[in-house]
Scaffold this motif. Structure first.
Motif, PDB file in Angstrom:
ATOM      1  N   SER A   5       0.819  -1.215   0.000  1.00 13.74           N
ATOM      2  CA  SER A   5       0.000   0.000   0.000  1.00 13.74           C
ATOM      3  C   SER A   5       0.850   1.261   0.000  1.00 13.74           C
ATOM      4  N   ASP A   6       0.242   2.348  -0.428  1.00  8.25           N
ATOM      5  CA  ASP A   6       0.865   3.669  -0.350  1.00  8.25           C
ATOM      6  C   ASP A   6       0.254   4.485   0.779  1.00  8.25           C
ATOM      7  N   ALA A   7      -0.916   4.062   1.242  1.00  7.43           N
ATOM      8  CA  ALA A   7      -1.639   4.753   2.308  1.00  7.43           C
ATOM      9  C   ALA A   7      -2.670   3.788   2.876  1.00  7.43           C
ATOM     10  N   PHE A   8      -3.275   4.174   3.987  1.00  3.16           N
ATOM     11  CA  PHE A   8      -4.340   3.384   4.607  1.00  3.16           C
ATOM     12  C   PHE A   8      -5.560   4.279   4.744  1.00  3.16           C
ATOM     13  N   ILE A   9      -6.717   3.761   4.376  1.00  4.42           N
ATOM     14  CA  ILE A   9      -7.969   4.513   4.494  1.00  4.42           C
ATOM     15  C   ILE A   9      -8.984   3.637   5.207  1.00  4.42           C
ATOM     16  N   ALA A  10      -9.579   4.199   6.259  1.00  3.20           N
ATOM     17  CA  ALA A  10     -10.647   3.500   6.970  1.00  3.20           C
ATOM     18  C   ALA A  10     -11.977   4.145   6.623  1.00  3.20           C
ATOM     19  N   LEU A  11     -12.883   3.327   6.115  1.00  2.00           N
ATOM     20  CA  LEU A  11     -14.248   3.758   5.904  1.00  2.00           C
ATOM     21  C   LEU A  11     -15.030   3.439   7.168  1.00  2.00           C
ATOM     22  N   PRO A  12     -16.228   3.979   7.332  1.00  5.03           N
ATOM     23  CA  PRO A  12     -17.008   3.614   8.507  1.00  5.03           C
ATOM     24  C   PRO A  12     -17.117   2.091   8.635  1.00  5.03           C
ATOM     25  N   GLY A  13     -16.901   1.587   9.833  1.00  2.00           N
ATOM     26  CA  GLY A  13     -16.912   0.148  10.060  1.00  2.00           C
ATOM     27  C   GLY A  13     -17.017  -0.172  11.535  1.00  2.00           C
ATOM     28  N   GLY A  14     -16.769  -1.436  11.850  1.00  2.00           N
ATOM     29  CA  GLY A  14     -16.919  -1.914  13.217  1.00  2.00           C
ATOM     30  C   GLY A  14     -15.593  -2.258  13.867  1.00  2.00           C
ATOM     31  N   TYR A  15     -15.628  -3.269  14.734  1.00  2.73           N
ATOM     32  CA  TYR A  15     -14.457  -3.655  15.514  1.00  2.73           C
ATOM     33  C   TYR A  15     -13.251  -4.002  14.645  1.00  2.73           C
ATOM     34  N   GLY A  16     -13.462  -4.755  13.588  1.00  2.00           N
ATOM     35  CA  GLY A  16     -12.349  -5.140  12.722  1.00  2.00           C
ATOM     36  C   GLY A  16     -11.686  -3.928  12.081  1.00  2.00           C
ATOM     37  N   THR A  17     -12.492  -2.990  11.634  1.00  8.74           N
ATOM     38  CA  THR A  17     -11.956  -1.759  11.046  1.00  8.74           C
ATOM     39  C   THR A  17     -11.142  -0.992  12.075  1.00  8.74           C
ATOM     40  N   LEU A  18     -11.683  -0.868  13.292  1.00  9.19           N
ATOM     41  CA  LEU A  18     -10.962  -0.146  14.351  1.00  9.19           C
ATOM     42  C   LEU A  18      -9.655  -0.839  14.707  1.00  9.19           C
ATOM     43  N   GLU A  19      -9.680  -2.156  14.769  1.00  9.53           N
ATOM     44  CA  GLU A  19      -8.466  -2.907  15.110  1.00  9.53           C
ATOM     45  C   GLU A  19      -7.390  -2.666  14.066  1.00  9.53           C
TER      46      GLU A  19
END
Length: 139
Positions: free
Chosen positions: A30-44
């Motif tokens: 990856s060149d960057a990380f982007i979090a879309l709205p999500g739950g526990y897995g996204t937060l982790e």
């Protein structure tokens, strides 16, 4: 590998031994990380890549797509941690956020790390995790 994919596959599908290897592979490519709205897995996953940046494992931008202010409470929590001295003010800038994809991509493109690294540049020694390869996810 069982076929559990839906829709059209974009990019490469790669079987891995577990979650840590999956995240290391994604980080490596990856060149960057982007979090879309999500739950526990996204937060982790989000908190892990933020921690990797703070430790000096990578210096890639970490973005939150803050659709309808979804991440405002998390950002307030992080600001409170800065205020209380648990997160340095410079490390607060590891995360960038924006309400639209267009604005977020612009911020990610303009990102320059300004936090002090807790450790020197590191690479993953996956043999500690019973993997046979070393993962270097740094830029």
């Amino acid at each position: 590998m069982p076929q559990e994919l839906t829709g059209q596959t974009v990019g490469e599908v790669k079987a891995v031994a577990g979650m840590h290897q999956r995240k290391a592979e994604m980080a490596k490519h990856s060149d960057a990380f982007i979090a879309l709205p999500g739950g526990y897995g996204t937060l982790e996953e989000l908190l892990e890549v933020i921690t990797w940046a703070q430790l000096g494992i990578h210096d890639k931008p970490v973005g939150l797509l803050n659709v309808d202010d979804y991440y405002n409470s998390l950002l307030s929590f992080i600001d409170k941690a800065v205020e209380e001295g648990f997160i340095s003010p410079n490390a607060r800038h590891i995360i960038v956020s924006a309400p639209t994809a267009k604005e977020l991509v612009k911020k990610l493109e303009e990102y320059t790390p300004r936090h002090e690294r807790v450790a020197s540049k590191l690479s993953w020694e996956t043999e500690q995790l019973d993997y046979s390869q070393e993962y270097d996810i740094s830029r």
